[in-house]
Enzyme design. Structure first.
Site, PDB file in Angstrom:
ATOM      1  CE1 TYR A 158      -3.698   2.549   0.766  1.00  0.00           C
ATOM      2  CE2 TYR A 158      -2.263   3.295   2.551  1.00  0.00           C
ATOM      3  CZ  TYR A 158      -3.383   3.484   1.750  1.00  0.00           C
ATOM      4  OH  TYR A 158      -4.165   4.601   1.922  1.00  0.00           O
ATOM      5  CE  LYS A 193      -3.175   5.499  -1.028  1.00  0.00           C
ATOM      6  NZ  LYS A 193      -4.194   6.127  -1.897  1.00  0.00           N
TER       7      LYS A 193
END
Length: 301
Positions: free
Chosen positions: A157, A161
């Site tokens: 993840y 980002k």
């Protein structure tokens, strides 16, 4: 290989469009005149600007979520009238935190698709259309506190980002050629349906580390995001912890407030190394328990 057509379609379906009868680009604060989103941060943001008189356009991949959101927005918003979007807020994203050793290759690729590519293609489509129609608008991406740092459990993840930050900084430099502003929001934990979903796979040690993070409701995050856009901030944070990471890892991004950022820099200079050591200590203390967990999963002998 990425299915570029499918990803582009997803991006377009996850746009949050803002419409305006008159943009006040000459003032320091931007005054919104329209927007929409189907759940979580997007829906809260849509409701917030609708209450300010926005023209709202709402899109989603899931019909049921779209129908539910429309019921909430119909009483607040005015019709868009088919205008070209003045601003695009790309709030789509999903996390599936787990240990790297538990992942399959598709978990890593899906992390980039859901966390980066959907927003990247949204920005790609929006920028082209704005330039084509000579629209001096805004593109707003949504990263995470984990776009400034990372920790155990987020290896599928956090990279996405961080990539969004790189995209936003690049677009900030390039799109000024066309009078288009680029912003990026770095929210902390947000208590949304997505948060409930990610907790299903989140490692226990990750939950323990995150327990010190009070988090924000979707409404609080939306208010922080909109405030940052109105003030013209390139990097937007809505809580103290993220503000410290923002100030200490700003790179060449424009300052939000020179005096405040200087103070935050000094606090972060002392505070972040202490925090990092505390996190590392918790992770190492979890080593024996983690080894046993991997053994029960058949991942180690």
């Amino acid at each position: 290989m990425f299915d570029w057509t499918s990803l582009a379609s997803k991006a377009l379906l996850l746009l949050i469009l803002v419409y305006s009868s008159s943009f006040m680009f000459s003032s320091k604060k931007w005054s919104p005149k329209g927007l929409a989103g189907s759940q979580g941060l997007g829906l809260s943001l849509a409701k917030l600007v609708a209450q300010k008189g926005a023209h709202v356009s709402i899109v989603a991949r899931t019909q049921s979520k779209l129908d539910d959101a429309l019921k909430e927005l119909e009483l607040l918003a005015m019709p868009t009238g088919g205008k070209v979007p003045d601003a695009v807020f790309a709030c789509a994203g999903a996390a599936k935190p787990m240990y790297l050793l538990e992942m399959q290759p598709e978990d890593l690729s899906r992390g980039m698709t859901n966390g980066y590519w959907i927003q990247a293609w949204t920005a790609f489509a929006a920028a082209k259309q704005m330039v084509r129609e000579n629209k001096k608008g805004k593109i707003v991406l949504v990263s995470s506190t984990l776009g400034y740092m990372s920790l155990i459990g987020y290896s599928s993840y956090s990279p996405a980002k961080h990539a969004l930050r790189g995209l936003a900084d690049s677009l900030h430099s390039e799109l000024m050629l066309y009078g288009i502003d680029t912003h990026i929001f770095f929210p902390p934990t947000m208590y949304t349906p997505g948060f409930e979903e990610e907790n299903k796979t989140k490692p226990a040690i990750t939950r323990t580390i995150e327990s010190a993070d009070e988090g924000l409701t979707a409404e609080q995050a939306a208010a922080g995001l909109l405030s940052g856009v109105e003030k013209g901030h390139a990097h937007i944070a809505a809580d103290l912890i993220t503000s410290l990471f923002r100030a200490s890892t700003r790179g060449c991004a424009p300052r939000s407030n020179a005096a405040l950022d200087f103070v935050l820099d000094l606090v972060a200079l002392v505070g972040i190394p202490i925090w990092r050591r505390s996190v590392d200590k918790q992770v190492l203390a979890h080593r024996a328990e983690h080894r046993e967990y991997l053994r029960t999963k058949g991942l180690v002998d």
